[in-house]
Design a protein around this motif. Structure first.
Motif, PDB file in Angstrom:
ATOM      1  N   PHE A  92       0.938  -1.161  -0.097  1.00  0.00           N
ATOM      2  CA  PHE A  92      -0.235  -0.131  -0.018  1.00  0.00           C
ATOM      3  C   PHE A  92       0.619   1.292   0.188  1.00  0.00           C
ATOM      4  N   THR A  93       2.094   1.059  -0.375  1.00  0.00           N
ATOM      5  CA  THR A  93       3.002   2.593  -0.297  1.00  0.00           C
ATOM      6  C   THR A  93       3.749   2.198  -1.841  1.00  0.00           C
ATOM      7  N   SER A  94       3.688   3.516  -2.415  1.00  0.00           N
ATOM      8  CA  SER A  94       4.803   3.465  -3.489  1.00  0.00           C
ATOM      9  C   SER A  94       5.385   4.823  -3.324  1.00  0.00           C
ATOM     10  N   LYS A  95       6.876   4.789  -3.768  1.00  0.00           N
ATOM     11  CA  LYS A  95       7.540   6.085  -3.740  1.00  0.00           C
ATOM     12  C   LYS A  95       7.704   6.332  -2.424  1.00  0.00           C
ATOM     13  N   GLY A  96       7.713   5.597  -1.495  1.00  0.00           N
ATOM     14  CA  GLY A  96       7.668   6.075  -0.078  1.00  0.00           C
ATOM     15  C   GLY A  96       8.802   5.344   0.802  1.00  0.00           C
ATOM     16  N   GLU A  97       8.372   5.254   2.108  1.00  0.00           N
ATOM     17  CA  GLU A  97       9.366   4.711   2.856  1.00  0.00           C
ATOM     18  C   GLU A  97       8.606   3.670   3.984  1.00  0.00           C
ATOM     19  N   VAL A  98       9.134   2.371   3.878  1.00  0.00           N
ATOM     20  CA  VAL A  98       8.773   1.522   4.805  1.00  0.00           C
ATOM     21  C   VAL A  98       9.894   1.216   5.946  1.00  0.00           C
ATOM     22  N   ALA A  99       9.561   1.200   7.262  1.00  0.00           N
ATOM     23  CA  ALA A  99      10.697   0.817   8.248  1.00  0.00           C
ATOM     24  C   ALA A  99      10.086  -0.187   9.179  1.00  0.00           C
ATOM     25  N   ILE A 100      11.236  -1.001   9.672  1.00  0.00           N
ATOM     26  CA  ILE A 100      10.861  -2.059  10.506  1.00  0.00           C
ATOM     27  C   ILE A 100      11.596  -1.453  12.035  1.00  0.00           C
ATOM     28  N   GLU A 101      11.136  -1.206  13.203  1.00  0.00           N
ATOM     29  CA  GLU A 101      11.666  -0.681  14.013  1.00  0.00           C
ATOM     30  C   GLU A 101      11.429  -1.501  15.427  1.00  0.00           C
ATOM     31  N   VAL A 102      12.528  -1.789  16.145  1.00  0.00           N
ATOM     32  CA  VAL A 102      12.156  -2.600  17.564  1.00  0.00           C
ATOM     33  C   VAL A 102      12.987  -2.045  18.637  1.00  0.00           C
ATOM     34  N   ASP A 103      11.919  -1.673  19.567  1.00  0.00           N
ATOM     35  CA  ASP A 103      12.407  -0.761  20.593  1.00  0.00           C
ATOM     36  C   ASP A 103      12.235  -1.432  21.933  1.00  0.00           C
ATOM     37  N   LYS A 104      13.225  -1.062  22.833  1.00  0.00           N
ATOM     38  CA  LYS A 104      13.108  -1.551  24.184  1.00  0.00           C
ATOM     39  C   LYS A 104      12.147  -0.637  24.965  1.00  0.00           C
ATOM     40  N   ILE A 105      10.818  -1.212  25.692  1.00  0.00           N
ATOM     41  CA  ILE A 105      10.243  -0.523  26.560  1.00  0.00           C
ATOM     42  C   ILE A 105      10.837  -0.530  27.946  1.00  0.00           C
ATOM     43  N   ASP A 106      11.410  -1.793  28.592  1.00  0.00           N
ATOM     44  CA  ASP A 106      11.541  -1.842  29.636  1.00  0.00           C
ATOM     45  C   ASP A 106      12.213  -3.498  29.694  1.00  0.00           C
ATOM     46  N   ASP A 107      12.936  -3.686  31.057  1.00  0.00           N
ATOM     47  CA  ASP A 107      13.401  -5.139  31.159  1.00  0.00           C
ATOM     48  C   ASP A 107      13.601  -5.347  32.609  1.00  0.00           C
ATOM     49  N   THR A 108      13.530  -6.768  32.798  1.00  0.00           N
ATOM     50  CA  THR A 108      14.125  -7.090  34.079  1.00  0.00           C
ATOM     51  C   THR A 108      15.351  -7.804  34.105  1.00  0.00           C
ATOM     52  N   GLU A 109      15.781  -8.643  35.221  1.00  0.00           N
ATOM     53  CA  GLU A 109      16.800  -9.594  34.804  1.00  0.00           C
ATOM     54  C   GLU A 109      16.632 -10.374  34.103  1.00  0.00           C
ATOM     55  N   GLU A 110      15.437 -11.207  34.067  1.00  0.00           N
ATOM     56  CA  GLU A 110      15.013 -12.224  32.950  1.00  0.00           C
ATOM     57  C   GLU A 110      14.369 -11.920  31.628  1.00  0.00           C
ATOM     58  N   ASP A 111      13.343 -10.722  31.825  1.00  0.00           N
ATOM     59  CA  ASP A 111      12.704 -10.499  30.546  1.00  0.00           C
ATOM     60  C   ASP A 111      12.934  -9.130  29.879  1.00  0.00           C
ATOM     61  N   VAL A 112      12.683  -8.913  28.680  1.00  0.00           N
ATOM     62  CA  VAL A 112      12.732  -7.595  28.189  1.00  0.00           C
ATOM     63  C   VAL A 112      11.403  -7.398  27.438  1.00  0.00           C
ATOM     64  N   ARG A 113      10.685  -6.240  27.561  1.00  0.00           N
ATOM     65  CA  ARG A 113       9.323  -5.832  26.916  1.00  0.00           C
ATOM     66  C   ARG A 113       9.878  -4.929  25.517  1.00  0.00           C
ATOM     67  N   LEU A 114       9.565  -5.509  24.545  1.00  0.00           N
ATOM     68  CA  LEU A 114       9.985  -4.591  23.418  1.00  0.00           C
ATOM     69  C   LEU A 114       8.806  -4.697  22.570  1.00  0.00           C
TER      70      LEU A 114
END
Ligand code: ADP
Length: 600
Positions: free
Chosen positions: A328-350
């Motif tokens: 659904f896009t032409s002559k445009g931009e598509v970006a995949i982004e992965v961000d960290k929300i927060d984390d603990t010793e064992e888990d990470v929310r992303l």
């Protein structure tokens, strides 16, 4: 008015009744005396005395008091009229004792007698009234108690009746529940059977549909490598693209059916996050170029490189979102982004986001697009194609991972699809895997893969000297794999099932085995187990392919499924490696190359 006078007269009547009573008592006590009571209301009770006038009585009233009986006046007969006021009865009592010629002051005993007699009469009257009252009370108590008993009886009867009805009702209810349970059990059994048949049908269909499709994709790959005219190459390319999208569609439908049957499970393992995003970007690179789109990915550097999750399903989600974004896009931009929300010793929310600068989605349609078979508007299919399944599957997969997919979109400006999930950190930071060495997702567009490899596949392979046993029941696939192997400089034999494969292994010497999983008589898993069993027994001496080897025979599974469970099953059966169908030539070449090096 009448009521008022009635009350007054009733009162008077009652008052006189009282006084008459009293008089009766007094007369009984003093039978020889003449007694008259003169009430304050002016009535005279008792036989009037001779020469006795009201004026006289009124005169006497003045002199009488309420403490002592006094002689008040002398009657013409010479007797004395004695009297006392009795306040509680508002009356004057007159007593004349026969022949009493002297005043009471002269006979004080007589005054005391009169006084006591009046008191006694009063007491007798009170006593009598009390007795009557008591009787009445007794009667009332009787009435009340009989009413009470009646009421108790009534209540008891009602209670029995209700209990009876309750029992009846409970019985009816029980039998109704039993009836309905029976019906529900039957329906449930029928539904379970239907669901089992549906799953079985889907599994069979999946195999039946994919087998010819894999052959089409495989042969068209081979055809593309032959000398073709420009037009023929174009036709071949179209067939390749069409069959690849058909495969994606079949996989989507099967996935959705599995999700809806609650049978889709996540297979979690350690994976490389960067590899996952890079992989998605690479897969769509050429598609992005076709529409003059830039495609990029960014991973929050504070995120750990390895996480534990279902990599294949995450890849499937990204493929769906990036595929849509590019569509659904032409002559445009598509970006995949992965961000960290927060984390603990064992888990990470992303947060995973796929952003595009495409056509956007109207606000009122943003919720509906996650429903299956739903597109933003009716013209989408005509203009862009698609089935409306991708986001429904994506949505369900994200839910299975414990997240919720969200969308922000402005019509004409673009859309951002994002979801937040929580993943475990991977303890052992595994070595970074080569990006394309991960298991292929079923939804992987095969065309992109093979396109990227076009340059290399044109080269004619040198003779490797390797001899391979292809165990495959489908004749078309037998031929396809044999040609692929021949082109790679290998010779091969085919066996139609596990039993025939064992015969071949006995009679001939092979360098490795390509073993299809789903086959009649003896499937790939059973055949592999059998081979491993033979290898660890004396029997191996009679198998030319098994005897005298430094290592066990290398067995590569061939499966139409690309799920973690299929991979695990292959390894559990004793296979060393596995390839998904349609066979990606590059991967087959890699296996051949490894084997060739080992042999050298
Ligand atoms: P399909 O793409 O096969 O039609 P999907 O479930 O993937 O099915 O998408 C449903 C609909 O949502 C699409 O038909 C389209 O109308 C809309 N849609 C999805 N992604 C986007 C996007 N990035 N930009 C604009 N519309 C989109």
């Amino acid at each position: 008015m009448t009521n008022f006078f009635d009350d007054v007269f009733a009162d008077i009547a009652d008052g006189d009744e009282d006084l008459r009573d009293l008089l009766q008592h007094l007369s009984n006590i003093l039978p020889d005396a003449a007694v008259v009571i003169y009430s304050d209301r002016g009535t005279v009770i008792g036989d009037p005395l001779p020469q006795f006038s009201t004026e006289m009585l009124d005169g006497c009233r003045e002199q009488a008091d309420c403490t002592t009986v006094k002689s008040l006046c002398q009657l013409p007969t010479g007797e004395w009229l004695n009297g006392i006021r009795v306040d509680e009865h508002q009356a004057l009592f007159f007593i004349v004792a026969e022949g009493q010629k002297t005043t009471l002051s002269e006979v004080p005993q007589l005054a005391t007698l009169y006084h006591n007699s009046i008191k006694l009469a009063l007491l007798q009257k009170i006593h009598e009234e009390a007795v009557i009252e008591n009787e009445q009370l007794g009667r009332r108590i009787e009435v009340v108690s009989s009413k009470h008993t009646q009421l108790l009886d009534d209540n008891h009867r009602q209670f029995l009746l209700i209990r009876e009805k309750e029992k009846e009702y409970a019985k009816k209810l029980e039998s109704e529940i039993a009836r309905q349970t029976k019906v529900l059990r039957k329906t449930n059994a029928r539904l379970e059977e239907a669901s089992r048949l549906k799953s079985e049908f889907l599994a069979n269909m999946s195999h039946e549909l994919r087998t010819p499709l894999n052959a089409i994709i495989g042969f068209i790959g081979l055809l593309s490598e032959t000398e073709l005219t420009v037009e023929q190459a174009e036709f071949a390319d179209t067939i390749k693209k069409a069959s690849s999208s058909l495969l994606v569609l079949i996989n989507d439908i099967l996935d959705l059916a599995k999700i809806e049957a609650g049978k889709l499970e996540l297979y979690v393992d350690s994976f490389n996050l960067d590899g996952l995003a890079k992989n998605a970007e690479e897969m769509f690179r050429s598609q992005a170029l076709e529409k003059n789109n830039t495609l990029k990915y960014r991973i929050d550097p504070s995120l750990p490189s390895h996480l534990i999750g279902d990599e294949n399903r995450l890849r499937q989600i990204l493929i769906n979102l990036v595929g849509n974004a590019l569509k659904f896009t032409s002559k445009g931009e598509v970006a995949i982004e992965v961000d960290k929300i927060d984390d603990t010793e064992e888990d990470v929310r992303l947060r995973f986001s796929v952003k595009d600068t495409g056509i956007g989605i109207p606000k009122e349609r943003q919720k509906a697009i996650f429903d299956k078979f739903t597109q933003a508007d009716g013209s989408t299919t005509r203009k862009y194609g698609g089935t409306g399944l991708g986001l429904a599957i994506t949505n369900q997969l994200v839910s299975l991972m414990g997240g919720k997919i969200g969308i922000e979109s402005i019509e004409g400006k673009g859309s951002t699809f994002s979801f937040i999930i929580c993943l475990k950190k991977s303890e052992a930071q595994k070595e970074t895997l080569p990006v394309d060495s991960g298991v292929e997702s079923e939804s992987t567009g095969v065309s992109e893969r093979t396109e990227a490899e076009d340059g290399r596949t044109e080269k004619k392979a040198v003779e490797t000297g390797l001899k391979i046993l292809v165990v495959e029941d489908n004749l078309v696939n037998q031929r396809l794999v044999s040609i692929m192997l021949k082109k790679a400089g290998c010779s091969s034999d085919v066996a139609g099932d596990g039993v025939k494969a064992l015969e071949k292994l006995k009679a001939n010497q092979y360098d490795f085995v390509l073993m299809d999983v789903q086959m009649p008589n003896m499937d790939g898993h059973a055949a592999t187990r059998k081979i491993r069993e033979i290898e660890s027994s004396e029997e191996k001496e009679s198998f030319r392919s098994l005897v005298g080897r430094s290592k066990p025979l290398y067995i590569v599974g061939l499966t139409a499924h690309a799920r973690k469970e299929d991979e695990l099953q292959c390894y559990e059966a004793g296979m060393d490696h596995y390839l998904t169908k349609p066979i990606v030539k590059e991967k087959l070449m890699q296996v051949i190359e490894d084997m060739r090096r080992q042999k050298a």
